[in-house]
Write an enzyme that holds these catalytic residues in place. Structure first.
Site, PDB file in Angstrom:
ATOM      1  N   HIS A  76       0.828  -1.221   0.000  1.00 11.37           N
ATOM      2  CA  HIS A  76       0.000   0.000   0.000  1.00 11.37           C
ATOM      3  C   HIS A  76       0.863   1.272   0.000  1.00 11.37           C
ATOM      4  O   HIS A  76       0.539   2.252   0.671  1.00 11.37           O
ATOM      5  CB  HIS A  76      -0.948   0.030   1.209  1.00 11.37           C
ATOM      6  CG  HIS A  76      -1.970  -1.067   1.220  1.00 11.37           C
ATOM      7  ND1 HIS A  76      -3.261  -0.889   0.809  1.00 11.37           N
ATOM      8  CD2 HIS A  76      -1.892  -2.372   1.593  1.00 11.37           C
ATOM      9  CE1 HIS A  76      -3.938  -2.030   0.938  1.00 11.37           C
ATOM     10  NE2 HIS A  76      -3.125  -2.949   1.410  1.00 11.37           N
ATOM     11  N   ASN A 115     -10.296  -2.847   2.617  1.00  6.65           N
ATOM     12  CA  ASN A 115     -10.022  -2.811   1.179  1.00  6.65           C
ATOM     13  C   ASN A 115     -11.318  -2.544   0.416  1.00  6.65           C
ATOM     14  O   ASN A 115     -12.405  -2.536   1.004  1.00  6.65           O
ATOM     15  CB  ASN A 115      -9.431  -4.150   0.708  1.00  6.65           C
ATOM     16  CG  ASN A 115      -7.946  -4.274   1.037  1.00  6.65           C
ATOM     17  OD1 ASN A 115      -7.254  -3.278   1.233  1.00  6.65           O
ATOM     18  ND2 ASN A 115      -7.461  -5.501   1.080  1.00  6.65           N
TER      19      ASN A 115
HETATM   20  C1  HEM Z   1      -1.703 -11.272   7.291  1.00  6.83           C
HETATM   21  C2  HEM Z   1      -2.337 -10.353   6.546  1.00  6.83           C
HETATM   22  C3  HEM Z   1      -1.834  -8.940   6.396  1.00  6.83           C
HETATM   23  C4  HEM Z   1      -0.660  -8.379   6.786  1.00  6.83           C
HETATM   24  C5  HEM Z   1       0.510  -9.037   7.516  1.00  6.83           C
HETATM   25  C6  HEM Z   1      -0.689  -6.991   6.371  1.00  6.83           C
HETATM   26  C7  HEM Z   1       0.338  -6.086   6.576  1.00  6.83           C
HETATM   27  C8  HEM Z   1       0.329  -4.777   6.185  1.00  6.83           C
HETATM   28  C9  HEM Z   1       1.406  -3.845   6.348  1.00  6.83           C
HETATM   29  C10 HEM Z   1       2.757  -4.196   6.995  1.00  6.83           C
HETATM   30  C11 HEM Z   1       1.010  -2.651   5.876  1.00  6.83           C
HETATM   31  C12 HEM Z   1       1.807  -1.362   5.850  1.00  6.83           C
HETATM   32  C13 HEM Z   1       1.360  -0.498   6.995  1.00  6.83           C
HETATM   33  C14 HEM Z   1       2.168   0.755   7.167  1.00  6.83           C
HETATM   34  O1  HEM Z   1       3.323   0.808   6.735  1.00  6.83           O
HETATM   35  O2  HEM Z   1       1.637   1.695   7.788  1.00  6.83           O
HETATM   36  C15 HEM Z   1      -0.337  -2.809   5.401  1.00  6.83           C
HETATM   37  C16 HEM Z   1      -1.099  -1.803   4.876  1.00  6.83           C
HETATM   38  C17 HEM Z   1      -2.445  -1.926   4.614  1.00  6.83           C
HETATM   39  N1  HEM Z   1      -3.208  -3.072   4.699  1.00  6.83           N
HETATM   40 FE1  HEM Z   1      -2.556  -4.884   5.213  1.00  6.83          FE
HETATM   41  N2  HEM Z   1      -1.880  -6.737   5.762  1.00  6.83           N
HETATM   42  C18 HEM Z   1      -2.619  -7.894   5.755  1.00  6.83           C
HETATM   43  C19 HEM Z   1      -3.897  -8.063   5.259  1.00  6.83           C
HETATM   44  C20 HEM Z   1      -4.743  -7.034   4.935  1.00  6.83           C
HETATM   45  C21 HEM Z   1      -6.167  -7.156   4.722  1.00  6.83           C
HETATM   46  C22 HEM Z   1      -6.952  -8.468   4.830  1.00  6.83           C
HETATM   47  C23 HEM Z   1      -6.632  -5.901   4.470  1.00  6.83           C
HETATM   48  C24 HEM Z   1      -8.043  -5.432   4.206  1.00  6.83           C
HETATM   49  C25 HEM Z   1      -9.130  -6.092   4.575  1.00  6.83           C
HETATM   50  C26 HEM Z   1      -5.511  -4.985   4.503  1.00  6.83           C
HETATM   51  C27 HEM Z   1      -5.579  -3.622   4.312  1.00  6.83           C
HETATM   52  C28 HEM Z   1      -4.505  -2.765   4.367  1.00  6.83           C
HETATM   53  C29 HEM Z   1      -4.593  -1.343   4.068  1.00  6.83           C
HETATM   54  C30 HEM Z   1      -5.844  -0.564   3.682  1.00  6.83           C
HETATM   55  C31 HEM Z   1      -3.297  -0.823   4.230  1.00  6.83           C
HETATM   56  C32 HEM Z   1      -2.875   0.615   3.980  1.00  6.83           C
HETATM   57  C33 HEM Z   1      -3.004   1.446   5.244  1.00  6.83           C
HETATM   58  C34 HEM Z   1      -2.601   2.870   4.947  1.00  6.83           C
HETATM   59  O3  HEM Z   1      -3.253   3.501   4.093  1.00  6.83           O
HETATM   60  O4  HEM Z   1      -1.638   3.353   5.575  1.00  6.83           O
HETATM   61  N3  HEM Z   1      -4.380  -5.707   4.789  1.00  6.83           N
HETATM   62  N4  HEM Z   1      -0.736  -4.118   5.576  1.00  6.83           N
END
Ligand code: HEM
Length: 488
Positions: free
Chosen positions: A57, A130
């Site tokens: 992201h 999402n």
């Molecule tokens: C084991 C599953 C997952 C892991 C380990 C994971 C991990 C991460 C990480 C490390 C980030 C970066 C955050 C940052 O640097 O601030 C991120 C961002 C994000 N993730 Fe996940 N994620 C997973 C699943 C999901 C799922 C299922 C969704 C939605 C239903 C999701 C939605 C998002 C969104 C929207 C962001 C962006 C947040 C922003 O705008 O700063 N992720 N994720």
């Protein structure tokens, strides 16, 4: 601005610099002087301007807004920001693509992130969602594997269709999300024209101690609009920042986008009757059995003043929650509770919560969370650095009605290397329903799905292409044949 209102240029320490564009040197052409703090100060700070981009992201757009309660749901949730119809809560939202780097194209085929921070009186609540109602995995250990296949090949440094489809065909619970991704919903026209979904099951409770499984839907009031594959390709080349431009300009001209927020609610008894686990986020809940119930409206009405300070430094986490909204036992969600604050500490530092965009306006007090780099909030002054009864006594309130739930879930059993067994047709059934019952009613959408898959799979080797035909044949033989026909 008149001349006398122009700020004087200074060093970072406030020393006025008479000639900010000039470097001190020996004579007219001689070497530079180490005493020139303006030069050292400017270059050293410049060298440190970048922070690590988000590992996923990375490319995103943000805006402030508010959430307004339109319907009473206090029978489901006791959170204070939901307790009165008409109540408004300030929010900050960040939309994003997932796999690309910070400079990548907004029109990429990818899920879109839809992360919302609610600045509530009970602390900050983040809904980190999402634009797709399902996800690729149901076991979190797969996340780094899966994401690596969406990123660049370690040798060629290119996106790699073999990695992409090799992963997918080995992990077929992802087929439902791949169907959404390769439909035209995988390339939304703008961030304003897409929905947001919790995907996960959450656990909400009311003040009587009753709890419910809940899924959240944010339905766009602008209507769904997508780009087809060719339009998205053209847009990526011509205007890689089209979604950022669209969001910023819409808000700047007073055309404020909004989403109507709904919940689906399920009891524990109903969850036991499902043909799949309620903790499996590769599945959706039937709208017939679990109808949408309206809660409120989210409106975005203010652009950030500074992209880096507010959007790049925003830190969302599913573990940032408020009383009466908690994570369910969904293992992917449970892992996310750890992963996000962990990455914030790496990306932004230990005191990331002190950055204004992340800072709750609700009063915070925890005397052990102090010190560390960039501690700028006064650090609790002279207060003891533990929970003390000796000096500066503080009132430690225990809220009698907080987080108490009657009839809690109970868990027991041996430690297992997997959390539940799934098999058979169940992973294809909802993908099939999407193809046969939903896309069939949208003219051209079955054809576009086959086309969008085919142009991507065309870059994979034949042995992987064959595996792709097999997976989609389990969804519907027509889909598999259409992909094959496009490829020939
Ligand atoms: C084991 C599953 C997952 C892991 C380990 C994971 C991990 C991460 C990480 C490390 C980030 C970066 C955050 C940052 O640097 O601030 C991120 C961002 C994000 N993730 Fe996940 N994620 C997973 C699943 C999901 C799922 C299922 C969704 C939605 C239903 C999701 C939605 C998002 C969104 C929207 C962001 C962006 C947040 C922003 O705008 O700063 N992720 N994720």
């Amino acid at each position: 601005m008149s001349d006398n209102k122009k700020p004087t240029v200074t060093t970072s320490q406030g020393y006025p610099i008479p000639y900010p564009f000039e470097t001190q040197r020996v004579g007219e052409h001689g070497p530079l002087l180490l005493q020139d703090f303006n030069l050292i100060d400017s270059l050293a700070h410049f060298d440190r301007e970048r922070i690590p981009e988000r590992v996923v992201h990375a490319k995103g757009s943000g805006a402030y807004g508010y959430f307004e309660v339109t319907d009473d749901i206090t029978d489901i949730c006791g959170s204070a920001f939901l307790d009165t119809v008409g109540k408004k809560t300030k929010t900050f939202v960040r939309f994003s693509t997932v796999g690309g780097e910070a400079g990548s194209a907004d029109a990429a085929r990818d899920p879109r992130g839809f992360a919302i921070k609610f600045y509530t009186e009970e602390g900050n609540l983040d809904w980190v969602y999402n634009n797709t109602p399902v996800f690729f995995i149901r076991d979190p250990i797969k996340f780094p594997h899966f994401i690596h296949t969406q990123k660049r090949n370690p040798q060629t440094h290119l996106k790699d269709a073999n990695m992409f489809w090799d992963y997918m065909t080995q992990n077929q619970e992802s087929v439902h999300q791949f169907m959404v991704l390769f439909s035209d919903r995988g390339t939304p026209a703008t961030f304003r024209n897409m929905n947001g979904y919790s995907g996960h099951t959450y656990k909400w409770s009311n003040k009587k101690g009753e709890w419910f499984y809940v899924q959240v839907h944010l339905i766009t009031d602008q209507g769904i609009k997508n780009l087809n594959n060719e339009e998205a390709g053209k847009m990526s080349g011509e205007n890689p920042d089209h979604a950022q431009e669209d969001l910023f300009n819409s808000i700047a001209k007073g055309d404020f986008p909004s989403w109507t927020v709904y919940i689906q609610v399920m009891t524990e008894a109903q969850a036991k009757e499902l043909p799949f686990s309620v903790f499996d986020l590769t599945k959706v809940w039937s709208h017939k059995d679990f109808p949408l119930r309206r809660v409120g409206k989210l409106t975005l009405n203010e652009n950030p003043q500074n992209y880096f300070a507010e959007v790049e430094q925003a830190a969302f986490s599913p573990s940032h929650t408020v009383p009466y909204q908690e994570a369910s036992a969904d293992p992917v969600l449970q892992s996310r509770l750890f992963s996000y604050p962990d990455t914030h500490r790496h990306r932004l530092g230990t005191n990331y919560a002190q950055i204004p965009v992340n800072c709750p306006y609700a009063k915070t007090f925890n005397p052990v969370i102090r010190d560390g780099p960039m501690c700028i909030n006064g650090n609790y002054g002279a207060a003891p650095n533990y929970i003390s009864t000796l000096e500066n006594p503080v009132e430690y309130k225990t809220q009698s009605n907080f987080n108490y739930q009657a009839n809690q879930e109970t868990w027991q059993g041996p430690a297992l290397p997997y959390h539940w067994k799934v098999g058979g047709d169940i992973d294809y059934a909802q993908a099939r329903a999407l193809y046969q019952n939903v896309l069939s009613k949208q003219p051209g959408q079955q054809r576009n799905l086959a086309h969008n898959i085919a142009v991507h799979v065309a870059n994979a080797v034949p042995v992987i292409q064959d595996r792709v035909f097999d997976v989609f044949a389990k969804v519907d033989p027509k889909l598999s044949n259409d992909i094959k026909t496009e490829l020939i």
